[in-house]
Design an enzyme around this catalytic site. Structure first.
Site, PDB file in Angstrom:
ATOM      1  N   PRO A  33      19.996  28.670  66.746  1.00  0.00           N
ATOM      2  CA  PRO A  33      18.532  28.790  66.840  1.00  0.00           C
ATOM      3  C   PRO A  33      17.773  28.264  65.698  1.00  0.00           C
ATOM      4  CG  PRO A  33      19.870  30.750  67.019  1.00  0.00           C
ATOM      5  CD  PRO A  33      20.798  29.734  66.948  1.00  0.00           C
ATOM      6  N   ASN A  34      16.823  27.850  65.889  1.00  0.00           N
ATOM      7  CA  ASN A  34      15.688  27.380  65.144  1.00  0.00           C
ATOM      8  C   ASN A  34      15.939  26.041  64.416  1.00  0.00           C
ATOM      9  OD1 ASN A  34      13.889  29.508  65.304  1.00  0.00           O
ATOM     10  ND2 ASN A  34      15.547  30.839  64.468  1.00  0.00           N
ATOM     11  N   ARG A  37      10.292  23.125  59.793  1.00  0.00           N
ATOM     12  CA  ARG A  37      10.152  24.689  59.219  1.00  0.00           C
ATOM     13  C   ARG A  37      10.675  24.829  58.070  1.00  0.00           C
ATOM     14  NH1 ARG A  37      16.148  27.444  60.778  1.00  0.00           N
ATOM     15  NH2 ARG A  37      15.604  29.364  59.957  1.00  0.00           N
ATOM     16  N   TYR A  45      14.750  24.004  53.830  1.00  0.00           N
ATOM     17  CA  TYR A  45      15.733  23.194  54.776  1.00  0.00           C
ATOM     18  C   TYR A  45      15.522  21.717  54.801  1.00  0.00           C
ATOM     19  CZ  TYR A  45      16.533  27.903  56.635  1.00  0.00           C
ATOM     20  OH  TYR A  45      16.900  29.022  56.683  1.00  0.00           O
ATOM     21  N   ASN A  47      26.336  24.585  62.631  1.00  0.00           N
ATOM     22  CA  ASN A  47      25.391  25.477  61.799  1.00  0.00           C
ATOM     23  C   ASN A  47      24.715  26.412  62.809  1.00  0.00           C
ATOM     24  OD1 ASN A  47      23.335  26.522  60.563  1.00  0.00           O
ATOM     25  ND2 ASN A  47      22.650  24.517  59.650  1.00  0.00           N
ATOM     26  N   ALA A  91      20.702  31.726  62.364  1.00  0.00           N
ATOM     27  CA  ALA A  91      20.823  33.148  61.867  1.00  0.00           C
ATOM     28  C   ALA A  91      22.052  33.806  62.528  1.00  0.00           C
ATOM     29  CB  ALA A  91      19.628  33.718  62.638  1.00  0.00           C
ATOM     30  N   GLU A 114      32.235  25.843  59.317  1.00  0.00           N
ATOM     31  CA  GLU A 114      30.626  26.246  59.510  1.00  0.00           C
ATOM     32  C   GLU A 114      29.788  25.629  58.217  1.00  0.00           C
ATOM     33  OE1 GLU A 114      30.999  30.330  58.139  1.00  0.00           O
ATOM     34  OE2 GLU A 114      28.899  30.688  57.523  1.00  0.00           O
ATOM     35  N   HIS A 158      25.756  25.120  56.375  1.00  0.00           N
ATOM     36  CA  HIS A 158      24.487  25.583  56.205  1.00  0.00           C
ATOM     37  C   HIS A 158      23.753  24.601  55.337  1.00  0.00           C
ATOM     38  CE1 HIS A 158      25.403  29.379  57.809  1.00  0.00           C
ATOM     39  NE2 HIS A 158      26.528  29.285  57.418  1.00  0.00           N
ATOM     40  N   ARG A 211      20.610  33.524  48.635  1.00  0.00           N
ATOM     41  CA  ARG A 211      19.431  33.867  49.316  1.00  0.00           C
ATOM     42  C   ARG A 211      19.450  35.471  49.647  1.00  0.00           C
ATOM     43  NH1 ARG A 211      18.104  30.059  54.114  1.00  0.00           N
ATOM     44  NH2 ARG A 211      15.914  31.141  53.974  1.00  0.00           N
TER      45      ARG A 211
HETATM   46  C1  DQA Z   1      20.836  28.200  57.871  1.00  0.00           C
HETATM   47  C2  DQA Z   1      20.852  29.475  57.182  1.00  0.00           C
HETATM   48  C3  DQA Z   1      20.557  30.962  58.074  1.00  0.00           C
HETATM   49  O1  DQA Z   1      20.397  32.011  57.279  1.00  0.00           O
HETATM   50  C4  DQA Z   1      19.100  30.527  58.650  1.00  0.00           C
HETATM   51  O2  DQA Z   1      19.126  31.652  59.334  1.00  0.00           O
HETATM   52  C5  DQA Z   1      19.134  29.236  59.506  1.00  0.00           C
HETATM   53  C6  DQA Z   1      19.577  28.101  58.792  1.00  0.00           C
HETATM   54  C7  DQA Z   1      21.084  27.258  56.950  1.00  0.00           C
HETATM   55  O3  DQA Z   1      21.327  26.080  57.526  1.00  0.00           O
HETATM   56  O4  DQA Z   1      20.806  26.997  55.770  1.00  0.00           O
HETATM   57  O5  DQA Z   1      18.609  29.116  60.438  1.00  0.00           O
HETATM   58  O6  DQA Z   1      21.971  28.437  58.659  1.00  0.00           O
END
Ligand code: DQA
Length: 148
Positions: free
Chosen positions: A12-13, A20, A25, A76, A79, A100, A102, A109
């Protein structure tokens, strides 16, 4: 060695990358990141998948396990990383190695981001290198596959 085939999954996102919170990011879109991976690793056959939906990510993982023939997955989870026991269980349920990644350093954070419920069932974790986290994830996965 046979061509490696790697699935790069984003949750998501992450479709909003570039627009964003660029200060967190970066300014590169998800397409830019995916293109960068394909250019950096010409010998790897990549598939790319992004969804805003938890269930679709689970289904993709199961499909990948049953039919995909992938050597590994770069994930990735956005959230979902911090609370999705369903995603954790799905990663546990498949034999394909999942790395995993990020963009941001989740350990530097907000408190709620410092906990990943999926790390324990992933084969490796990369966090905090921006778009390069994906590249490092691919390198790590390749090394792992070469010498398990
Ligand atoms: C993320 C870190 C997560 O906490 C956040 O919700 C994201 C992006 C990152 O790539 O830094 O959507 O996974």
């Amino acid at each position: 060695m046979d061509t490696l085939s790697i699935l790069v999954m984003n949750g998501p996102n992450l479709s909003r990358l570039g627009k964003r919170e660029p200060e967190v990011y970066g300014r590169r879109s998800l397409d830019d990141i995916n293109r960068g991976l394909a250019e950096a690793f010409p010998g790897v056959a990549f598939d790319f998948f992004q969804s805003e939906e938890e269930g679709e990510l689970l289904e993709k993982l199961f499909h990948c396990e049953d039919h995909g023939g992938y050597s590994g997955v770069i994930l990735n989870a956005g959230a979902l990383t911090h609370y999705s026991i369903a995603l954790r269980d799905a990663i546990s349920a498949v034999s394909v190695p999942v790395i995993e990644v990020h963009l941001s350093n989740i350990y530097a954070r907000e408190e709620f981001r410092r906990k990943s419920v999926i790390s324990e069932v992933c084969s490796g974790v990369v966090s905090g290198f921006g778009a390069n986290s994906y590249h490092l994830g691919v390198r790590g996965l390749m090394g792992m596959l070469e010498s398990p």
